[in-house]
Design a protein around this motif. Structure first.
Motif, PDB file in Angstrom:
ATOM      1  N   ILE A 285       0.888  -1.159   0.000  1.00 65.55           N
ATOM      2  CA  ILE A 285       0.000   0.000   0.000  1.00 65.55           C
ATOM      3  C   ILE A 285       0.925   1.207   0.000  1.00 65.55           C
ATOM      4  CG2 ILE A 285      -1.742   1.334   1.224  1.00 65.55           C
ATOM      5  CD1 ILE A 285      -2.835  -1.250   2.384  1.00 65.55           C
ATOM      6  N   GLY A 286       0.905   1.944  -1.090  1.00 66.49           N
ATOM      7  CA  GLY A 286       1.836   3.052  -1.232  1.00 66.49           C
ATOM      8  C   GLY A 286       3.255   2.504  -1.277  1.00 66.49           C
ATOM      9  N   SER A 287       4.132   3.066  -0.466  1.00 67.33           N
ATOM     10  CA  SER A 287       5.507   2.570  -0.418  1.00 67.33           C
ATOM     11  C   SER A 287       5.729   1.619   0.754  1.00 67.33           C
ATOM     12  CB  SER A 287       6.493   3.739  -0.338  1.00 67.33           C
ATOM     13  OG  SER A 287       6.312   4.435   0.873  1.00 67.33           O
ATOM     14  N   CYS A 288       4.647   1.182   1.375  1.00 70.46           N
ATOM     15  CA  CYS A 288       4.756   0.283   2.528  1.00 70.46           C
ATOM     16  C   CYS A 288       4.489  -1.155   2.107  1.00 70.46           C
ATOM     17  CB  CYS A 288       3.767   0.672   3.623  1.00 70.46           C
ATOM     18  SG  CYS A 288       4.093   2.291   4.334  1.00 70.46           S
ATOM     19  N   ILE A 289       5.424  -2.030   2.450  1.00 66.15           N
ATOM     20  CA  ILE A 289       5.202  -3.452   2.249  1.00 66.15           C
ATOM     21  C   ILE A 289       4.623  -3.989   3.561  1.00 66.15           C
ATOM     22  CG2 ILE A 289       7.561  -4.163   2.902  1.00 66.15           C
ATOM     23  CD1 ILE A 289       7.309  -6.318   0.653  1.00 66.15           C
ATOM     24  N   ASN A 290       3.563  -4.762   3.439  1.00 65.74           N
ATOM     25  CA  ASN A 290       2.819  -5.249   4.605  1.00 65.74           C
ATOM     26  C   ASN A 290       2.910  -6.763   4.673  1.00 65.74           C
ATOM     27  OD1 ASN A 290       1.313  -2.638   5.410  1.00 65.74           O
ATOM     28  ND2 ASN A 290       1.070  -2.792   3.202  1.00 65.74           N
ATOM     29  N   PHE A 291       3.215  -7.262   5.846  1.00 65.57           N
ATOM     30  CA  PHE A 291       3.312  -8.701   6.081  1.00 65.57           C
ATOM     31  C   PHE A 291       2.247  -9.105   7.088  1.00 65.57           C
ATOM     32  CE2 PHE A 291       7.583  -7.251   5.054  1.00 65.57           C
ATOM     33  CZ  PHE A 291       7.965  -8.150   4.067  1.00 65.57           C
TER      34      PHE A 291
END
Length: 160
Positions: free
Chosen positions: A67-73
């Motif tokens: 999401i945007g420049s955030c990688i989410n785990f």
């Protein structure tokens, strides 16, 4: 008599709409999404990732998404008695890759879990987010990210 009955119905509908508007307007679900995942995620930890990876505690990755420049785990692990920490490590290195004459770069990230010696066994599910804006390569429109975790290695294509 019918006008009093109609007036009560209108008042009930009015108060129902006010209540619904207040409930939706005061909900914090959207706030946590925006503040925790949409751009206010912590930066990558920079350094020799393999050193930190050696002390990694077991966890599983259920999904990875951007999401945007955030990688989410979305991760799962055992615990429940202590606060657990997750860090995403990067050593600032790239590897050139060539697939069907399309040149790109790959980098490796290490998702490190510190259980803080938590011996409890409850199944915990959480989402951890990290800003990967710093791994953008100036010569390529995307970076192939390989994520090392304790259950497997994952490959993700980061286009920007």
């Amino acid at each position: 008599m019918s006008t009093i009955f109609e007036m009560k119905n209108y008042l009930q509908i009015f108060f129902l709409l006010i209540f619904a508007y207040t409930y939706v307007g005061c909900s914090t679900d959207g706030d946590s999404l925006e503040n925790g995942i949409l751009g206010e995620c912590p930066e990558l930890s920079i350094g020799n990732a393999e050193d930190h990876y050696q002390s990694n505690n077991p966890y599983g990755i259920d999904s990875i998404y951007m999401i945007g420049s955030c990688i989410n785990f979305e991760v799962t692990y055992s615990g429940g008695c202590e606060e657990h920490d997750f860090d995403l490590w990067w050593d600032k290195s790239y590897e050139n890759i060539l697939n069907n004459e399309i040149k790109s770069v790959k980098t490796v990230l290490y998702l490190v879990h510190n259980s803080n010696y938590d011996l409890c066994e409850a199944r915990i599910e959480e989402t951890h987010s990290f800003d990967v804006n710093s791994i953008r390569h100036t010569n390529f429109p995307e970076v192939v990210i390989e994520v090392f975790s304790t259950d497997s290695n994952y490959v993700y294509q980061y286009r920007y």
